[in-house]
Write a protein that holds these residues in place. Structure first.
Motif, PDB file in Angstrom:
ATOM      1  N   PHE A 419       0.867  -1.104   0.019  1.00  0.00           N
ATOM      2  CA  PHE A 419      -0.072   0.078   0.136  1.00  0.00           C
ATOM      3  C   PHE A 419       0.961   1.347  -0.011  1.00  0.00           C
ATOM      4  O   PHE A 419       1.831   1.294   0.855  1.00  0.00           O
ATOM      5  CB  PHE A 419      -0.865   0.056   1.380  1.00  0.00           C
ATOM      6  CG  PHE A 419      -1.914  -0.903   1.364  1.00  0.00           C
ATOM      7  CD1 PHE A 419      -3.200  -0.958   0.609  1.00  0.00           C
ATOM      8  CD2 PHE A 419      -1.759  -2.084   1.993  1.00  0.00           C
ATOM      9  CE1 PHE A 419      -4.141  -1.657   0.558  1.00  0.00           C
ATOM     10  CE2 PHE A 419      -2.785  -3.101   2.030  1.00  0.00           C
ATOM     11  CZ  PHE A 419      -3.760  -2.942   1.632  1.00  0.00           C
ATOM     12  N   GLN A 421       0.248   5.345   0.035  1.00  0.00           N
ATOM     13  CA  GLN A 421      -0.871   6.212   0.394  1.00  0.00           C
ATOM     14  C   GLN A 421      -0.616   7.421   0.792  1.00  0.00           C
ATOM     15  O   GLN A 421       0.378   7.651   1.577  1.00  0.00           O
ATOM     16  CB  GLN A 421      -1.851   5.550   1.483  1.00  0.00           C
ATOM     17  CG  GLN A 421      -3.075   6.361   1.773  1.00  0.00           C
ATOM     18  CD  GLN A 421      -4.171   6.471   0.722  1.00  0.00           C
ATOM     19  OE1 GLN A 421      -4.210   5.361  -0.038  1.00  0.00           O
ATOM     20  NE2 GLN A 421      -4.576   7.588   0.608  1.00  0.00           N
ATOM     21  N   THR A 433      -6.760   3.095   3.502  1.00  0.00           N
ATOM     22  CA  THR A 433      -5.651   2.035   3.849  1.00  0.00           C
ATOM     23  C   THR A 433      -5.576   1.459   4.935  1.00  0.00           C
ATOM     24  O   THR A 433      -5.498   0.358   5.211  1.00  0.00           O
ATOM     25  CB  THR A 433      -4.579   2.629   3.210  1.00  0.00           C
ATOM     26  OG1 THR A 433      -4.622   3.239   1.924  1.00  0.00           O
ATOM     27  CG2 THR A 433      -3.331   1.861   3.482  1.00  0.00           C
ATOM     28  N   ALA A 437      -5.740  -2.791   5.623  1.00  0.00           N
ATOM     29  CA  ALA A 437      -4.120  -3.464   5.847  1.00  0.00           C
ATOM     30  C   ALA A 437      -4.160  -4.607   6.816  1.00  0.00           C
ATOM     31  O   ALA A 437      -3.641  -5.545   6.480  1.00  0.00           O
ATOM     32  CB  ALA A 437      -3.158  -2.242   6.209  1.00  0.00           C
ATOM     33  N   THR A 445       2.632  -1.034   4.232  1.00  0.00           N
ATOM     34  CA  THR A 445       2.031   0.262   3.936  1.00  0.00           C
ATOM     35  C   THR A 445       3.189   1.402   3.891  1.00  0.00           C
ATOM     36  O   THR A 445       3.979   1.419   5.023  1.00  0.00           O
ATOM     37  CB  THR A 445       0.904   0.476   4.981  1.00  0.00           C
ATOM     38  OG1 THR A 445       0.132  -0.383   4.966  1.00  0.00           O
ATOM     39  CG2 THR A 445       0.398   1.945   4.708  1.00  0.00           C
TER      40      THR A 445
END
Length: 503
Positions: A419, A421, A433, A437, A445
Protein backbone atom coordinates in the motif's frame (compact mmCIF):
# COMPACT_ATOMS: atom_id res chain seq x y z
CA UNK A 1 -14.60 10.02 -4.32
CA UNK A 2 -15.83 13.59 -4.78
CA UNK A 3 -18.36 14.13 -7.53
CA UNK A 4 -19.03 17.46 -9.22
CA UNK A 5 -22.62 18.68 -9.07
CA UNK A 6 -25.01 17.62 -11.79
CA UNK A 7 -27.59 19.75 -13.62
CA UNK A 8 -31.12 20.20 -12.38
CA UNK A 9 -34.08 18.15 -13.58
CA UNK A 10 -35.33 21.06 -15.64
CA UNK A 11 -32.04 21.20 -17.49
CA UNK A 12 -32.22 17.51 -18.19
CA UNK A 13 -35.43 17.96 -20.17
CA UNK A 14 -33.06 19.05 -22.91
CA UNK A 15 -30.94 15.90 -22.53
CA UNK A 16 -29.53 14.84 -25.89
CA UNK A 17 -29.40 11.08 -26.36
CA UNK A 18 -26.77 9.52 -28.64
CA UNK A 19 -27.85 7.10 -31.33
CA UNK A 20 -27.95 3.45 -30.16
CA UNK A 21 -24.43 2.06 -30.25
CA UNK A 22 -25.35 -1.47 -31.27
CA UNK A 23 -26.15 -2.51 -34.83
CA UNK A 24 -27.83 -5.79 -35.79
CA UNK A 25 -25.46 -8.08 -37.71
CA UNK A 26 -26.61 -11.46 -39.03
CA UNK A 27 -23.05 -12.72 -39.66
CA UNK A 28 -21.40 -14.89 -37.02
CA UNK A 29 -19.44 -12.76 -34.58
CA UNK A 30 -16.63 -13.37 -32.13
CA UNK A 31 -17.19 -15.71 -29.20
CA UNK A 32 -16.48 -14.97 -25.52
CA UNK A 33 -12.89 -15.70 -24.61
CA UNK A 34 -11.52 -14.91 -28.06
CA UNK A 35 -9.06 -12.07 -28.64
CA UNK A 36 -8.14 -10.07 -31.72
CA UNK A 37 -4.67 -8.52 -31.73
CA UNK A 38 -2.79 -5.95 -33.81
CA UNK A 39 0.81 -4.77 -33.48
CA UNK A 40 2.21 -1.26 -33.21
CA UNK A 41 5.15 0.83 -32.03
CA UNK A 42 4.88 3.84 -29.70
CA UNK A 43 7.51 6.54 -29.18
CA UNK A 44 8.56 7.69 -25.70
CA UNK A 45 9.50 11.21 -24.60
CA UNK A 46 13.22 10.46 -25.06
CA UNK A 47 12.72 9.19 -28.63
CA UNK A 48 13.05 5.51 -27.76
CA UNK A 49 10.45 3.11 -29.13
CA UNK A 50 8.15 0.60 -27.47
CA UNK A 51 6.60 -2.29 -29.46
CA UNK A 52 3.15 -3.24 -28.25
CA UNK A 53 0.12 -5.38 -29.01
CA UNK A 54 -3.31 -3.76 -28.96
CA UNK A 55 -6.30 -6.01 -28.93
CA UNK A 56 -9.90 -6.74 -28.12
CA UNK A 57 -11.03 -9.36 -25.63
CA UNK A 58 -14.56 -10.63 -26.23
CA UNK A 59 -16.56 -11.35 -23.09
CA UNK A 60 -20.22 -12.05 -22.26
CA UNK A 61 -22.13 -8.87 -21.50
CA UNK A 62 -23.73 -10.64 -18.55
CA UNK A 63 -22.22 -13.96 -17.46
CA UNK A 64 -25.26 -14.70 -15.29
CA UNK A 65 -27.46 -14.97 -18.40
CA UNK A 66 -26.84 -17.85 -20.83
CA UNK A 67 -26.52 -16.66 -24.40
CA UNK A 68 -25.62 -13.09 -23.39
CA UNK A 69 -24.19 -11.23 -26.36
CA UNK A 70 -20.40 -10.81 -26.59
CA UNK A 71 -18.95 -7.33 -26.13
CA UNK A 72 -15.44 -6.04 -26.72
CA UNK A 73 -12.99 -4.91 -24.03
CA UNK A 74 -9.77 -3.28 -25.17
CA UNK A 75 -6.30 -4.11 -23.92
CA UNK A 76 -2.64 -3.41 -24.61
CA UNK A 77 0.26 -5.72 -23.91
CA UNK A 78 3.90 -4.62 -23.79
CA UNK A 79 6.28 -7.56 -23.64
CA UNK A 80 9.11 -7.44 -21.12
CA UNK A 81 12.30 -5.97 -22.52
CA UNK A 82 14.29 -9.02 -21.36
CA UNK A 83 13.42 -12.49 -20.04
CA UNK A 84 12.02 -12.30 -16.53
CA UNK A 85 10.44 -14.73 -14.11
CA UNK A 86 8.25 -12.01 -12.62
CA UNK A 87 4.49 -12.42 -13.16
CA UNK A 88 2.97 -10.04 -15.72
CA UNK A 89 1.73 -6.70 -14.39
CA UNK A 90 -1.91 -5.78 -15.01
CA UNK A 91 -2.52 -2.04 -14.76
CA UNK A 92 -6.07 -1.11 -13.68
CA UNK A 93 -7.30 2.42 -14.40
CA UNK A 94 -9.39 4.58 -12.09
CA UNK A 95 -12.67 6.32 -12.71
CA UNK A 96 -14.70 4.33 -13.53
CA UNK A 97 -14.87 5.87 -16.98
CA UNK A 98 -11.18 6.29 -17.89
CA UNK A 99 -9.28 4.84 -20.83
CA UNK A 100 -5.51 4.36 -21.08
CA UNK A 101 -5.29 2.96 -24.59
CA UNK A 102 -4.89 6.50 -25.89
CA UNK A 103 -1.33 6.38 -24.51
CA UNK A 104 -0.25 4.24 -27.47
CA UNK A 105 -2.79 5.65 -29.92
CA UNK A 106 -2.01 9.34 -29.36
CA UNK A 107 1.24 11.00 -30.39
CA UNK A 108 1.28 14.09 -28.15
CA UNK A 109 3.85 14.90 -25.47
CA UNK A 110 1.68 13.66 -22.59
CA UNK A 111 1.27 10.27 -24.26
CA UNK A 112 5.01 10.05 -24.93
CA UNK A 113 5.78 10.72 -21.26
CA UNK A 114 3.45 7.93 -20.20
CA UNK A 115 4.98 5.58 -22.75
CA UNK A 116 8.23 6.13 -20.88
CA UNK A 117 6.53 5.05 -17.66
CA UNK A 118 5.21 1.92 -19.36
CA UNK A 119 8.73 1.12 -20.52
CA UNK A 120 9.69 1.11 -16.85
CA UNK A 121 7.08 -1.55 -16.14
CA UNK A 122 8.38 -3.60 -19.07
CA UNK A 123 11.81 -3.68 -17.41
CA UNK A 124 10.16 -5.75 -14.66
CA UNK A 125 7.71 -8.00 -16.54
CA UNK A 126 5.11 -8.07 -19.29
CA UNK A 127 2.71 -5.13 -18.91
CA UNK A 128 -1.00 -5.54 -19.61
CA UNK A 129 -3.47 -2.65 -19.59
CA UNK A 130 -7.13 -3.63 -19.71
CA UNK A 131 -9.98 -1.20 -20.27
CA UNK A 132 -13.35 -1.01 -18.54
CA UNK A 133 -16.35 -2.61 -20.23
CA UNK A 134 -18.70 0.06 -21.52
CA UNK A 135 -15.87 2.59 -21.74
CA UNK A 136 -13.34 1.13 -24.14
CA UNK A 137 -11.80 2.33 -27.38
CA UNK A 138 -11.96 -1.25 -28.69
CA UNK A 139 -15.63 -1.72 -27.89
CA UNK A 140 -18.54 0.40 -26.70
CA UNK A 141 -18.14 3.93 -25.30
CA UNK A 142 -21.44 4.29 -23.46
CA UNK A 143 -22.02 7.94 -22.61
CA UNK A 144 -24.80 10.48 -22.20
CA UNK A 145 -24.69 14.13 -23.13
CA UNK A 146 -25.66 16.07 -20.01
CA UNK A 147 -26.53 19.74 -20.59
CA UNK A 148 -25.17 22.61 -18.57
CA UNK A 149 -26.63 23.36 -15.16
CA UNK A 150 -28.33 26.76 -14.79
CA UNK A 151 -26.14 29.60 -13.57
CA UNK A 152 -28.93 31.57 -11.92
CA UNK A 153 -29.62 28.97 -9.23
CA UNK A 154 -27.45 27.63 -6.45
CA UNK A 155 -26.68 23.92 -6.58
CA UNK A 156 -28.78 21.65 -4.37
CA UNK A 157 -28.62 17.96 -3.55
CA UNK A 158 -32.31 17.65 -4.44
CA UNK A 159 -31.56 18.77 -8.01
CA UNK A 160 -28.55 16.44 -8.05
CA UNK A 161 -30.80 13.49 -7.20
CA UNK A 162 -33.31 14.39 -9.90
CA UNK A 163 -30.52 14.61 -12.45
CA UNK A 164 -29.22 11.16 -11.55
CA UNK A 165 -32.77 9.80 -11.76
CA UNK A 166 -33.21 11.31 -15.24
CA UNK A 167 -29.89 9.85 -16.36
CA UNK A 168 -31.06 6.37 -15.34
CA UNK A 169 -34.14 6.74 -17.56
CA UNK A 170 -32.10 8.22 -20.41
CA UNK A 171 -29.60 5.33 -20.26
CA UNK A 172 -32.29 2.77 -20.98
CA UNK A 173 -33.56 4.81 -23.92
CA UNK A 174 -30.12 5.53 -25.37
CA UNK A 175 -28.89 1.92 -25.26
CA UNK A 176 -31.95 -0.31 -25.71
CA UNK A 177 -29.95 -3.32 -26.96
CA UNK A 178 -27.50 -3.25 -24.04
CA UNK A 179 -28.02 -5.38 -20.96
CA UNK A 180 -27.06 -2.67 -18.48
CA UNK A 181 -27.22 -5.16 -15.60
CA UNK A 182 -23.94 -6.59 -16.86
CA UNK A 183 -21.89 -3.44 -16.24
CA UNK A 184 -20.84 -4.23 -12.68
CA UNK A 185 -17.52 -4.36 -10.90
CA UNK A 186 -17.88 -8.13 -10.56
CA UNK A 187 -18.13 -8.54 -14.33
CA UNK A 188 -15.14 -6.23 -14.74
CA UNK A 189 -13.14 -8.42 -12.35
CA UNK A 190 -14.07 -11.47 -14.42
CA UNK A 191 -12.90 -9.62 -17.56
CA UNK A 192 -9.43 -9.37 -16.01
CA UNK A 193 -9.33 -13.08 -15.29
CA UNK A 194 -10.61 -13.94 -18.78
CA UNK A 195 -7.81 -11.86 -20.29
CA UNK A 196 -5.28 -13.60 -18.05
CA UNK A 197 -6.44 -16.96 -19.39
CA UNK A 198 -6.64 -15.77 -23.01
CA UNK A 199 -3.03 -14.54 -22.89
CA UNK A 200 -1.83 -17.76 -21.28
CA UNK A 201 -0.72 -16.58 -17.84
CA UNK A 202 -1.11 -18.62 -14.67
CA UNK A 203 -0.94 -15.65 -12.27
CA UNK A 204 -0.59 -11.88 -12.58
CA UNK A 205 0.38 -8.93 -10.42
CA UNK A 206 -1.96 -5.94 -10.11
CA UNK A 207 -1.04 -2.25 -10.01
CA UNK A 208 -4.00 -0.02 -9.25
CA UNK A 209 -5.09 3.31 -7.83
CA UNK A 210 -8.40 4.90 -6.83
CA UNK A 211 -11.30 3.01 -8.46
CA UNK A 212 -8.63 0.75 -9.96
CA UNK A 213 -7.81 -0.38 -6.41
CA UNK A 214 -11.48 -1.24 -5.83
CA UNK A 215 -11.36 -3.18 -9.09
CA UNK A 216 -8.23 -4.98 -7.84
CA UNK A 217 -9.95 -5.94 -4.56
CA UNK A 218 -12.79 -7.39 -6.65
CA UNK A 219 -10.35 -9.40 -8.78
CA UNK A 220 -8.67 -10.86 -5.69
CA UNK A 221 -12.01 -11.70 -4.10
CA UNK A 222 -13.61 -13.34 -7.14
CA UNK A 223 -10.47 -15.15 -8.32
CA UNK A 224 -8.41 -16.06 -5.23
CA UNK A 225 -4.94 -17.37 -5.85
CA UNK A 226 -4.59 -15.83 -9.30
CA UNK A 227 -2.90 -12.64 -8.07
CA UNK A 228 0.79 -13.02 -7.24
CA UNK A 229 1.17 -9.59 -5.62
CA UNK A 230 -0.45 -6.15 -5.74
CA UNK A 231 0.57 -2.50 -5.48
CA UNK A 232 -2.29 -0.25 -4.40
CA UNK A 233 -2.35 3.49 -3.92
CA UNK A 234 -5.29 5.81 -3.20
CA UNK A 235 -7.10 2.80 -1.78
CA UNK A 236 -10.85 2.42 -2.27
CA UNK A 237 -12.16 -0.75 -0.59
CA UNK A 238 -15.25 -2.49 -1.95
CA UNK A 239 -17.47 -1.11 0.83
CA UNK A 240 -15.87 2.35 0.68
CA UNK A 241 -17.09 3.72 -2.65
CA UNK A 242 -18.27 6.92 -0.92
CA UNK A 243 -15.98 8.78 1.46
CA UNK A 244 -16.70 9.47 5.13
CA UNK A 245 -17.02 13.30 5.44
CA UNK A 246 -14.79 13.54 8.53
CA UNK A 247 -12.00 11.68 6.72
CA UNK A 248 -12.16 14.24 3.90
CA UNK A 249 -12.25 17.13 6.35
CA UNK A 250 -9.23 15.67 8.17
CA UNK A 251 -7.23 16.09 4.93
CA UNK A 252 -8.20 19.76 4.84
CA UNK A 253 -7.06 20.12 8.43
CA UNK A 254 -3.69 18.51 7.67
CA UNK A 255 -3.14 20.90 4.77
CA UNK A 256 -4.18 23.80 7.02
CA UNK A 257 -1.51 22.97 9.61
CA UNK A 258 1.25 23.79 7.12
CA UNK A 259 -0.56 26.58 5.29
CA UNK A 260 -1.09 28.51 8.51
CA UNK A 261 2.70 28.68 8.99
CA UNK A 262 3.26 30.25 5.58
CA UNK A 263 4.37 33.89 6.05
CA UNK A 264 2.79 34.90 2.73
CA UNK A 265 -0.65 33.68 3.86
CA UNK A 266 -0.59 35.04 7.42
CA UNK A 267 -1.84 38.54 6.47
CA UNK A 268 -5.00 36.92 5.07
CA UNK A 269 -5.52 34.50 7.94
CA UNK A 270 -8.39 35.08 10.40
CA UNK A 271 -7.94 34.39 14.08
CA UNK A 272 -9.33 30.87 13.79
CA UNK A 273 -7.02 29.94 10.92
CA UNK A 274 -8.25 28.09 7.84
CA UNK A 275 -10.66 25.93 9.82
CA UNK A 276 -12.19 29.03 11.35
CA UNK A 277 -12.45 30.61 7.90
CA UNK A 278 -14.29 27.54 6.60
CA UNK A 279 -16.76 27.54 9.48
CA UNK A 280 -17.44 31.27 9.11
CA UNK A 281 -18.02 30.99 5.36
CA UNK A 282 -20.33 27.99 5.81
CA UNK A 283 -22.36 29.98 8.30
CA UNK A 284 -22.62 32.89 5.87
CA UNK A 285 -23.93 30.66 3.08
CA UNK A 286 -26.41 29.00 5.42
CA UNK A 287 -28.01 32.44 5.73
CA UNK A 288 -28.25 33.03 1.98
CA UNK A 289 -26.76 32.71 -1.48
CA UNK A 290 -24.26 35.03 -3.16
CA UNK A 291 -24.62 36.48 -6.65
CA UNK A 292 -21.41 37.03 -8.61
CA UNK A 293 -21.01 38.94 -11.86
CA UNK A 294 -18.35 37.15 -13.89
CA UNK A 295 -16.62 39.08 -16.71
CA UNK A 296 -16.58 37.36 -20.09
CA UNK A 297 -15.27 38.08 -23.56
CA UNK A 298 -15.86 41.38 -25.39
CA UNK A 299 -17.19 43.09 -22.28
CA UNK A 300 -19.97 40.54 -21.72
CA UNK A 301 -20.80 39.37 -18.23
CA UNK A 302 -22.52 36.37 -16.70
CA UNK A 303 -24.43 36.24 -13.45
CA UNK A 304 -23.75 33.24 -11.23
CA UNK A 305 -25.52 32.28 -8.02
CA UNK A 306 -23.41 30.42 -5.46
CA UNK A 307 -24.90 28.70 -2.44
CA UNK A 308 -24.05 26.43 0.47
CA UNK A 309 -23.92 23.35 -1.75
CA UNK A 310 -21.57 25.04 -4.18
CA UNK A 311 -19.23 25.94 -1.33
CA UNK A 312 -19.29 22.41 0.10
CA UNK A 313 -18.40 20.93 -3.29
CA UNK A 314 -15.71 23.54 -3.89
CA UNK A 315 -14.05 22.70 -0.57
CA UNK A 316 -13.60 19.10 -1.69
CA UNK A 317 -12.59 20.00 -5.25
CA UNK A 318 -9.95 22.52 -4.19
CA UNK A 319 -8.63 20.21 -1.47
CA UNK A 320 -7.54 17.98 -4.34
CA UNK A 321 -4.80 20.55 -5.06
CA UNK A 322 -3.12 21.50 -1.80
CA UNK A 323 -1.29 24.43 -3.40
CA UNK A 324 -4.64 26.07 -4.31
CA UNK A 325 -6.74 25.10 -1.30
CA UNK A 326 -5.70 27.85 1.19
CA UNK A 327 -6.14 30.60 -1.43
CA UNK A 328 -9.68 29.39 -2.15
CA UNK A 329 -10.63 29.21 1.54
CA UNK A 330 -9.20 32.65 2.33
CA UNK A 331 -10.65 34.29 -0.80
CA UNK A 332 -14.15 32.99 -0.03
CA UNK A 333 -13.81 34.05 3.60
CA UNK A 334 -12.96 37.60 2.51
CA UNK A 335 -15.85 37.56 -0.04
CA UNK A 336 -13.63 37.44 -3.10
CA UNK A 337 -15.58 34.95 -5.20
CA UNK A 338 -14.29 35.76 -8.71
CA UNK A 339 -11.86 32.86 -9.23
CA UNK A 340 -14.20 30.36 -7.61
CA UNK A 341 -17.07 31.63 -9.79
CA UNK A 342 -15.09 31.10 -12.99
CA UNK A 343 -14.25 27.55 -11.93
CA UNK A 344 -17.85 26.92 -10.93
CA UNK A 345 -19.08 27.91 -14.39
CA UNK A 346 -16.77 25.24 -15.80
CA UNK A 347 -18.05 22.65 -13.33
CA UNK A 348 -21.63 23.36 -14.42
CA UNK A 349 -20.86 23.15 -18.14
CA UNK A 350 -22.40 20.53 -20.42
CA UNK A 351 -20.39 17.34 -20.79
CA UNK A 352 -20.43 13.73 -21.91
CA UNK A 353 -20.78 11.46 -18.88
CA UNK A 354 -19.78 7.81 -18.89
CA UNK A 355 -22.52 5.39 -17.88
CA UNK A 356 -20.09 2.93 -16.35
CA UNK A 357 -19.55 5.30 -13.40
CA UNK A 358 -23.10 5.24 -11.98
CA UNK A 359 -23.69 1.67 -13.15
CA UNK A 360 -20.70 0.38 -11.19
CA UNK A 361 -20.95 2.67 -8.15
CA UNK A 362 -24.70 2.48 -7.63
CA UNK A 363 -24.81 -1.25 -8.30
CA UNK A 364 -22.00 -1.93 -5.81
CA UNK A 365 -23.76 0.16 -3.16
CA UNK A 366 -22.54 -0.28 0.43
CA UNK A 367 -23.38 -2.02 3.67
CA UNK A 368 -26.02 -0.66 6.06
CA UNK A 369 -23.40 0.08 8.72
CA UNK A 370 -21.34 2.11 6.25
CA UNK A 371 -24.42 4.12 5.27
CA UNK A 372 -25.11 4.86 8.93
CA UNK A 373 -21.59 6.22 9.28
CA UNK A 374 -22.11 8.50 6.28
CA UNK A 375 -25.39 9.99 7.43
CA UNK A 376 -24.34 10.47 11.08
CA UNK A 377 -20.79 11.73 10.50
CA UNK A 378 -20.03 14.97 12.38
CA UNK A 379 -18.41 16.57 9.32
CA UNK A 380 -21.47 16.04 7.11
CA UNK A 381 -22.62 19.68 7.63
CA UNK A 382 -19.19 20.82 6.40
CA UNK A 383 -18.67 18.88 3.16
CA UNK A 384 -22.28 17.78 2.61
CA UNK A 385 -23.57 14.60 1.04
CA UNK A 386 -22.50 15.42 -2.52
CA UNK A 387 -20.21 12.43 -2.53
CA UNK A 388 -23.02 9.91 -2.16
CA UNK A 389 -26.56 11.31 -1.77
CA UNK A 390 -27.70 11.10 -5.40
CA UNK A 391 -26.20 7.64 -5.82
CA UNK A 392 -27.89 6.21 -2.74
CA UNK A 393 -31.22 7.88 -3.53
CA UNK A 394 -31.43 6.28 -6.99
CA UNK A 395 -30.22 2.81 -6.05
CA UNK A 396 -33.28 0.99 -7.40
CA UNK A 397 -33.36 2.87 -10.70
CA UNK A 398 -30.16 1.50 -12.24
CA UNK A 399 -29.95 -2.00 -13.68
CA UNK A 400 -26.78 -3.31 -12.02
CA UNK A 401 -27.58 -5.80 -9.23
CA UNK A 402 -26.50 -5.46 -5.61
CA UNK A 403 -23.67 -7.98 -4.95
CA UNK A 404 -24.42 -8.17 -1.22
CA UNK A 405 -22.37 -7.63 1.92
CA UNK A 406 -20.49 -10.92 1.52
CA UNK A 407 -18.85 -9.42 -1.54
CA UNK A 408 -18.39 -5.92 -0.09
CA UNK A 409 -16.94 -6.90 3.27
CA UNK A 410 -13.19 -7.46 3.49
CA UNK A 411 -11.86 -10.95 4.30
CA UNK A 412 -8.45 -12.28 5.24
CA UNK A 413 -6.30 -12.61 2.12
CA UNK A 414 -2.67 -13.83 2.00
CA UNK A 415 -1.87 -11.96 -1.23
CA UNK A 416 1.26 -9.81 -0.70
CA UNK A 417 0.24 -6.16 -1.04
CA UNK A 418 2.20 -2.95 -0.99
CA UNK A 419 0.00 0.00 0.00
CA UNK A 420 1.34 3.44 -0.97
CA UNK A 421 -0.92 6.14 0.40
CA UNK A 422 -0.78 9.92 0.63
CA UNK A 423 -2.01 11.55 3.84
CA UNK A 424 -3.26 14.59 1.86
CA UNK A 425 -5.51 12.51 -0.39
CA UNK A 426 -9.00 14.06 -0.24
CA UNK A 427 -10.49 11.67 -2.82
CA UNK A 428 -9.59 8.38 -1.13
CA UNK A 429 -8.52 9.29 2.42
CA UNK A 430 -5.73 7.47 4.20
CA UNK A 431 -8.21 5.89 6.62
CA UNK A 432 -9.24 3.59 3.75
CA UNK A 433 -5.78 2.07 3.66
CA UNK A 434 -5.59 1.72 7.43
CA UNK A 435 -8.93 -0.11 7.38
CA UNK A 436 -7.80 -2.62 4.74
CA UNK A 437 -4.23 -3.37 5.78
CA UNK A 438 -5.13 -5.73 8.68
CA UNK A 439 -7.02 -8.02 6.27
CA UNK A 440 -3.79 -8.58 4.31
CA UNK A 441 -1.29 -10.09 6.78
CA UNK A 442 1.42 -10.06 4.08
CA UNK A 443 1.01 -6.37 3.36
CA UNK A 444 3.31 -3.40 3.84
CA UNK A 445 2.16 0.24 4.02
CA UNK A 446 4.19 3.27 2.98
CA UNK A 447 2.60 6.56 4.10
CA UNK A 448 3.62 9.46 1.88
CA UNK A 449 3.31 12.77 3.71
CA UNK A 450 1.89 15.57 1.52
CA UNK A 451 1.01 13.16 -1.30
CA UNK A 452 -2.47 13.57 -2.73
CA UNK A 453 -4.57 11.46 -5.08
CA UNK A 454 -2.77 9.38 -7.69
CA UNK A 455 -1.00 6.18 -8.63
CA UNK A 456 2.13 4.90 -6.95
CA UNK A 457 4.48 5.82 -9.80
CA UNK A 458 2.93 9.31 -9.90
CA UNK A 459 3.15 9.87 -6.13
CA UNK A 460 6.78 8.73 -5.97
CA UNK A 461 8.14 10.20 -9.22
CA UNK A 462 10.39 12.55 -7.20
CA UNK A 463 11.76 9.60 -5.19
CA UNK A 464 13.47 7.31 -7.76
CA UNK A 465 15.24 5.20 -5.14
CA UNK A 466 11.91 4.28 -3.56
CA UNK A 467 10.35 3.64 -6.98
CA UNK A 468 13.12 1.15 -7.64
CA UNK A 469 12.12 -0.68 -4.46
CA UNK A 470 8.50 -0.78 -5.65
CA UNK A 471 9.81 -2.37 -8.84
CA UNK A 472 11.74 -4.89 -6.77
CA UNK A 473 8.52 -5.79 -4.94
CA UNK A 474 6.76 -6.43 -8.25
CA UNK A 475 9.71 -8.52 -9.41
CA UNK A 476 10.33 -10.60 -6.27
CA UNK A 477 7.79 -9.66 -3.58
CA UNK A 478 10.58 -8.25 -1.40
CA UNK A 479 9.50 -5.50 1.08
CA UNK A 480 12.25 -5.48 3.73
CA UNK A 481 13.95 -2.32 2.46
CA UNK A 482 10.76 -0.28 2.16
CA UNK A 483 10.24 2.55 4.68
CA UNK A 484 6.99 2.89 6.61
CA UNK A 485 6.72 6.60 5.79
CA UNK A 486 8.38 9.31 3.73
CA UNK A 487 7.79 13.01 3.13
CA UNK A 488 7.53 14.82 -0.18
CA UNK A 489 8.90 18.33 -0.60
CA UNK A 490 7.05 21.19 1.06
CA UNK A 491 4.20 22.65 -0.99
CA UNK A 492 4.32 26.20 -2.31
CA UNK A 493 0.92 27.66 -1.49
CA UNK A 494 -0.53 30.22 -3.90
CA UNK A 495 -1.53 33.55 -2.36
CA UNK A 496 -5.03 34.94 -2.87
CA UNK A 497 -5.30 37.22 -5.90
CA UNK A 498 -6.02 40.41 -3.93
CA UNK A 499 -4.08 42.55 -1.43
CA UNK A 500 -4.24 41.49 2.24
CA UNK A 501 -7.05 43.14 4.23
CA UNK A 502 -6.06 46.45 5.75
CA UNK A 503 -3.26 47.22 3.32
Amino acid sequence: MPKVSLPSLAALLALTLPAPAFAVDATPGPRPGEIAVEHGVATASDGSTMPYEIGTLYVPENRAKPGSRPIGVGFVRVKATHPTKAPPIVLLAGGPGITMLDIVLDRDDAAKRRVKVWQGYAEIADLIVIEQRGYTLRGDMMTLKVPAAPLDKASTIEADIETMRSMARAARTAYPKADLSGYSIGEMADDVDDLRKALGYDRVSLVAASFGSQWAFAVMKRHPGRTARTVISSAEPLDYGYDIPSHVFAVMQRIAVEAEQDPALKPYMPEGGLTGAIQATLQRFRKGDATVIVPGENGATRKLVLGLGDYQQALVNYAGDASEFPAFVLSAYHRHYDEWARDSIGWRAAEDRSLINPLVNIGLDMSAERKDLLWTDPALPIVGGWNFASYLATKGEWATPDPGDAFRHAVQDPTPILFVQGDWDASTPIENTFAMAPYFPNSRTVVVHRAQHGGTFQLLRSRPALLAKVGAFLRTGETRDLPSEISLDAVTFRKPGFPPPGT
